[in-house]
Scaffold this motif. Structure first.
Motif, PDB file in Angstrom:
ATOM      1  N   TRP A   6       0.794  -0.736   0.093  1.00 17.93           N
ATOM      2  CA  TRP A   6       0.225  -0.343   0.209  1.00 17.93           C
ATOM      3  C   TRP A   6       1.006   1.537   0.326  1.00 17.93           C
ATOM      4  O   TRP A   6       0.373   2.148  -0.480  1.00 17.93           O
ATOM      5  N   ILE A   7       1.805   1.333   1.005  1.00 16.99           N
ATOM      6  CA  ILE A   7       2.723   2.203   0.658  1.00 16.99           C
ATOM      7  C   ILE A   7       3.428   2.707  -0.305  1.00 16.99           C
ATOM      8  O   ILE A   7       3.719   3.766  -1.104  1.00 16.99           O
ATOM      9  N   ALA A   9       2.017   1.614  -3.107  1.00 18.46           N
ATOM     10  CA  ALA A   9       1.312   2.521  -4.382  1.00 18.46           C
ATOM     11  C   ALA A   9       0.860   3.349  -4.230  1.00 18.46           C
ATOM     12  O   ALA A   9       0.491   4.085  -5.305  1.00 18.46           O
ATOM     13  N   GLY A  10       0.763   3.938  -2.729  1.00 22.22           N
ATOM     14  CA  GLY A  10       1.073   5.187  -2.390  1.00 22.22           C
ATOM     15  C   GLY A  10       1.703   6.600  -2.670  1.00 22.22           C
ATOM     16  O   GLY A  10       1.490   7.240  -3.482  1.00 22.22           O
ATOM     17  N   LEU A  11       3.179   5.955  -2.804  1.00 24.44           N
ATOM     18  CA  LEU A  11       3.793   6.806  -3.661  1.00 24.44           C
ATOM     19  C   LEU A  11       4.325   6.643  -4.828  1.00 24.44           C
ATOM     20  O   LEU A  11       4.251   7.859  -5.192  1.00 24.44           O
ATOM     21  N   ALA A  13       1.017   6.250  -6.532  1.00 18.95           N
ATOM     22  CA  ALA A  13       0.111   7.523  -6.948  1.00 18.95           C
ATOM     23  C   ALA A  13       0.531   8.611  -6.539  1.00 18.95           C
ATOM     24  O   ALA A  13      -0.276   9.742  -7.620  1.00 18.95           O
ATOM     25  N   ALA A  14       1.082   9.339  -5.659  1.00 20.99           N
ATOM     26  CA  ALA A  14       1.622  10.573  -5.263  1.00 20.99           C
ATOM     27  C   ALA A  14       2.438  11.308  -6.912  1.00 20.99           C
ATOM     28  O   ALA A  14       2.204  12.152  -7.112  1.00 20.99           O
ATOM     29  N   ILE A  63      -4.434   3.361  -5.947  1.00 26.59           N
ATOM     30  CA  ILE A  63      -4.999   3.982  -5.592  1.00 26.59           C
ATOM     31  C   ILE A  63      -6.832   2.815  -5.094  1.00 26.59           C
ATOM     32  O   ILE A  63      -7.534   2.014  -4.754  1.00 26.59           O
ATOM     33  N   ALA A  67      -8.897   0.284  -3.385  1.00 28.58           N
ATOM     34  CA  ALA A  67      -9.421   0.746  -2.090  1.00 28.58           C
ATOM     35  C   ALA A  67     -10.823   0.757  -1.450  1.00 28.58           C
ATOM     36  O   ALA A  67     -11.762   0.227  -0.830  1.00 28.58           O
TER      37      ALA A  67
END
Length: 127
Positions: A6-7, A9-11, A13-14, A63, A67
């Motif tokens: 998830w981290i 994917a979040g990085l 995505a940012a 994400i 989600a």
């Protein structure tokens, strides 16, 4: 494992969101003047905007499917597409001699590759 993916994917995505916003909404001339944006001088506005929209879609695809629990397989599929995009970015920056951006794109590629491996393998949403 799930938290690490998830981290990642979040990085990613940012990064995709920031790149997508800049390529979609910042004028091409301003992008060409920015560090790492020299490649935009040699391509059309439509190409730059298209890449921007694709990056915005990538931010969503990394994400949102997981989600909301609808078609979470789209997360690793999007990450595969991100790997391909980063290969193209590395080639482009390498041809221009912008090797620090090649290294940055390689780091993004590595994050995406970990996400692909994890979400298609041991950290898949179906397990």
């Amino acid at each position: 494992m799930n938290l690490a993916l998830w981290i990642c994917a979040g990085l990613l995505a940012a990064v995709a969101l920031a790149g997508g916003i800049s390529k979609t909404f910042v004028p091409k001339e301003a992008l060409a003047a920015a560090p790492g944006g020299g490649w935009t001088a040699d391509v059309g506005v439509g190409f730059v905007k298209t890449l921007g929209v694709l990056e915005l879609l990538a931010a969503v695809g990394l994400i949102l499917p997981a989600a909301v629990g609808v078609a979470p397989v789209l997360v690793p599929v999007t990450a595969v597409c991100w790997v391909l995009l980063m290969v193209g970015a590395m080639i482009t920056h390498g041809r221009l001699g912008e090797f620090r951006f090649v290294a940055l794109n390689l780091a993004y590629l590595a994050l995406a590759a970990v996400l692909v491996w994890g979400r298609f393998g041991p950290g898949s949403f179906s397990s």
